[in-house]
Write a protein that holds these residues in place. Structure first.
Motif, PDB file in Angstrom:
ATOM      1  N   ARG A   1       0.086   5.134   0.771  1.00  0.00           N
ATOM      2  CA  ARG A   1      -0.991   5.901   1.376  1.00  0.00           C
ATOM      3  C   ARG A   1      -0.459   7.240   1.886  1.00  0.00           C
ATOM      4  O   ARG A   1       0.694   7.343   2.314  1.00  0.00           O
ATOM      5  CB  ARG A   1      -1.601   5.112   2.538  1.00  0.00           C
TER       6      ARG A   1
ATOM      7  N   SER B   1      -7.015  11.316   2.075  1.00  0.00           N
ATOM      8  CA  SER B   1      -6.334  10.037   2.332  1.00  0.00           C
ATOM      9  C   SER B   1      -6.180   9.229   1.047  1.00  0.00           C
ATOM     10  O   SER B   1      -6.720   8.114   0.945  1.00  0.00           O
ATOM     11  CB  SER B   1      -7.105   9.226   3.380  1.00  0.00           C
TER      12      SER B   1
ATOM     13  N   ALA C   1      -4.798   6.641  -1.660  1.00  0.00           N
ATOM     14  CA  ALA C   1      -4.078   5.384  -1.439  1.00  0.00           C
ATOM     15  C   ALA C   1      -4.209   4.479  -2.660  1.00  0.00           C
ATOM     16  O   ALA C   1      -5.182   4.557  -3.419  1.00  0.00           O
ATOM     17  CB  ALA C   1      -4.603   4.664  -0.194  1.00  0.00           C
TER      18      ALA C   1
ATOM     19  N   THR D   1       0.830  -1.204   0.000  1.00  0.00           N
ATOM     20  CA  THR D   1       0.000   0.000   0.000  1.00  0.00           C
ATOM     21  C   THR D   1       0.867   1.258   0.000  1.00  0.00           C
ATOM     22  O   THR D   1       1.839   1.353   0.764  1.00  0.00           O
ATOM     23  CB  THR D   1      -0.915   0.026   1.238  1.00  0.00           C
TER      24      THR D   1
END
Length: 758
Positions: free
Chosen positions: A269, A710, A712, A267
């Protein structure tokens, strides 16, 4: 010859003309759709018979109102049996196709029959399809039902990518119960892409009603199991039943176990606030395991055709464990390791009592009470190798619920029917948070009152329904009352010559759950706090659909056009709180729309070969506070099969597409499976499957978050499934025969939860 046959038809029809109802239809040849003259049609219970006229038409009358079987035979053709339900209304079976008889190892293969009636499609599975199917899922893959997708890997069924309302002999059922059926048990399937009014409060898409074969005293055993040789993957279904006189006993058990160690997440992010930004690169391995054990005991007592009582005890014992072992490259805190462990153990017993009484052929009453006790112990601990990096969630959940329902059905005539009912659910939940001693009590009282009217006008059947949902919930801090309407109208026009057209409109509310409304913030990472939202508004869903379809001989096709618009749709949102902390919770979107176009094609019965293709295009548009997103997606599924004698070869592939939910974009689970099966006799079937062929990552779940707060990108995959080889084994045995009833329609169950699990 034709005048003699016509006179014989009139004479036989005249003898039965004093009956209470008339059954009509047209018998055609499957190979060229020409009328079959002189086909014998008779009711098995009373031996009333007739023959088809020069146009293939028949009409047979009967004075009995009990369930019966209409047997159709013709020289040079395979026979066909049609189940006739109880009642006094006249029945039109439409066009029925008889194929040429083909002998395979002393088995006569009969053709599939499909009828459009009262807005539903009724399918009688072909004996050749049953013979080529070792499981109910593989049988559903072969049925000409547009919008339906059967996944042989996950053993699930979806309708237009949603979970359908499933009935078995009129009883709402789970996929565990469907998978516990042997394909040969199924007599017919009623299918609709529209959910009936009485189930509109359950959030399902479409209807699948399975009717099992009616048999006399005796018993049956069905067992099926599969396991992979290269990973910890085991599923099984065991079902045994016995009937004697007015009583029937049955027990079923459907365990499922996984222990996957090669599941990975990668990930990228970021969290972006007014005065703060952090960029994270997370790499982790997240092994998980679960073991589910649904067990069911059922007793049915039917002293007469008019009265039925059943008692069912369900017990579900489940356990699961997840770990996240990884490292993070943090632009603020540097590099650090983290370890997350989440464990849960649940025990959910329930007792279901049901009663039905038919006062006469036109009036029936059903009543049901279900009591459930559930306990769920949930533990989640996050450990970071940074100061203050321990975030724990330990909670015990106890839930008690009582579900009651009563339903009344009245038939005015063959063309007009009315049904109405009332459902009530009350529950009491207590969540004990062990780290803080906070112990909120949550209660709910859900009431649903509904009515449905069906009317046949010529070749058009119209169904209109409305319902009133009254929902009261409260916890320690807030109380909410909801009163909303649920309504739908649908029409089906059986045009003729293989053409059918249907259209529908639905309106329903989406009421937030207790867990979504509970205000109890919990920090789960160094930057993120999760919480419910007590200010959530009710979502309102509007659905418009048009469904033309066409069938010619062994070919079927259909098109579905749908438009969805939602007011106050629920979406996940992240906002900046200040002091380097962000809040994750559900909010209401300002706009949410979707357009679907789905094309279905199927051809079967070509020297044992068959194929089906489902292609779907979707356009998403969603907007919220300061943002707007659009997405176009193409998806589908392909299924090919071939059967010769005891051997069956099949291939299924899912063509995954993307979906948009608020600012979150995900991609459907991928999958394919090549299967070989061998059925040496009527008892045993042995098989081997190759799943996720040539896919080194196995099951993949890529996703993207488009939020400006946010953003991601996540690449998640389960490598344990890559090139998985699975062996299957099934066994069926009949000890005499068993009796089953299709006279129950109520069977609620509590699957609610008051706990927001992170």
């Amino acid at each position: 010859m034709k005048p003699i046959l016509s006179l014989l038809t009139l004479l036989l029809a005249g003898v039965a003309g004093a009956g209470a109802r008339t059954i009509t239809g047209t018998i055609l040849a499957d190979n060229d759709s020409t009328a079959i003259v002189g086909a014998v049609c008779h009711l098995k219970s009373i031996h009333t018979a007739t023959v088809t006229d020069p146009d293939g038409h028949f009409a047979i009358s009967t004075s009995t109102t009990h369930p019966d079987t209409l047997a159709i035979t013709a020289t040079g053709c395979s026979p066909l049996d049609i189940i006739i339900p109880a009642g006094s209304r006249n029945i039109s079976l439409g066009s029925l196709y008889l194929p040429d008889a083909v002998a395979l190892r002393d088995i006569t293969v009969t053709g599939q029959s499909m009828i459009d009636s009262r807005g539903r499609t009724i399918v009688y599975p072909a004996a050749s399809d049953v013979k080529a199917s070792s499981t109910t899922i593989s049988l559903f893959q072969k049925l000409p039902l547009a919008g339906l997708d059967a996944n042989p890997i996950n053993r699930t069924i979806s309708v237009d990518q949603g979970s359908p309302m499933i009935l078995i002999d009129g009883v709402p059922a789970s996929m565990d119960q469907v998978n516990a059926l042997a394909p040969g048990d199924i007599e017919r399937i009623e299918y609709s892409r529209i959910t009936p009014a009485r189930y509109a409060d359950r959030g399902t898409t479409g209807l699948i009603a399975i009717t099992l074969r009616h048999r006399s005293d005796g018993g049956q055993f069905y067992g099926w199991a599969r396991s992979a040789v290269n990973t910890a993957f085991v599923d099984a279904n065991i079902r045994a039943s016995y009937h004697q006189g007015p009583s029937q006993f049955s027990v079923s058990y459907s365990p499922s176990w996984r222990n996957y160690q090669k599941a990975y997440d990668f990930t990228y992010r970021s969290y972006i606030g007014d005065d703060f930004r952090v960029d994270l690169r997370e790499t982790d391995r997240n092994p998980f395991n679960y073991f589910s054990n649904p067990l069911r005991f059922k007793y049915v007592f039917s002293p007469s055709l008019k009265t039925l009582f059943s008692a069912t005890f369900n017990a579900s014992i489940d356990s699961n464990s997840r770990r996240y072992i990884g490292s993070t490259s943090d632009s603020q805190l540097g590099d650090y390791e983290y370890f997350t462990r989440a464990k849960g153990n649940a025990f959910i017993p329930s007792l279901d009592l049901f009663f039905r009484h038919d006062f006469n052929d036109r009036n029936s009453l059903e009543a049901q009470v279900v009591g459930t006790l559930s306990s769920d112990d949930y533990r989640r601990t996050n450990d970071y190798t940074i100061p203050g990096g321990d975030y724990t969630m330990d909670v015990n959940t106890r839930r008690r619920s009582l579900i009651s329902e009563i339903s009344y059905i009245h038939t005015f005539s063959e063309r007009t029917s009315l049904s109405a009912g009332y459902q009530n659910t009350v529950s009491h939940s207590r969540n004990t948070y062990l780290t803080t001693d906070y112990e909120p009590i949550l209660t709910e009282n859900n009431n649903y009152l509904y009515a449905r009217l069906g009317q046949q006008v010529g070749k058009v059947h119209i169904s209109a329904s409305t319902g009133l949902k009254m929902f009261w919930i409260k916890n320690d801090l807030n109380r909410r009352h909801f009163i909303r309407n649920l309504s739908s109208i649908q029409g089906s026009w059986n045009i003729g010559h293989g053409w059918n057209f249907a259209a529908a409109f639905q309106y329903s509310p989406g009421i937030p759950s207790l867990s979504a409304l509970t205000d109890y913030p919990q920090q789960t990472t160094p930057y993120l706090i999760s919480n419910g939202n007590p200010d959530l508004k009710v979502a309102e869903y509007f659905i418009y659909q048009a469904m033309p379809s066409f069938q010619y001989k062994k070919f079927q096709t259909s098109l579905l056009l749908s438009y969805y618009t939602t007011n106050n749709a629920f979406i996940d949102d992240v906002s900046y709180l200040g002091d380097r902390l962000f809040l994750s919770r559900s909010v209401n979107a300002s706009s949410d729309r979707r357009f679907d176009g789905s094309l279905y094609l199927k051809i079967s019965g070509l020297a044992g070969f068959g194929a089906s293709l489902n292609v779907m295009f979707r356009h998403y548009a969603c907007a919220g506070d300061g943002w707007r997103h659009h997405l176009n997606s193409l998806s589908g599924s392909l299924y090919l099969w071939w059967n010769r004698g005891p051997f069956t070869v099949s291939y299924w592939r899912k063509l995954p597409g993307k979906y948009l939910n608020g600012q979150y974009v995900g991609k459907d689970e991928n999958g394919d499976a090549l299967a070989f099966e061998y059925t040496p006799d009527k008892h045993w079937t042995l098989g081997v499957n190759w799943m996720y062929m040539f896919d080194t990552k196995g099951t993949r779940y890529p996703s993207w978050n488009l939020s400006s707060v946010s953003p991601a990108t996540t690449d998640r995959y389960i490598k344990n499934n890559a090139n998985m080889v699975v062996f299957t084994l099934s066994y069926t045995a009949d000890f005499g025969s068993i009796f089953r009833t299709a006279r129950r329609n109520l069977n609620n169950s509590d699957n609610g939860s008051s706990l927001l699990k992170l």
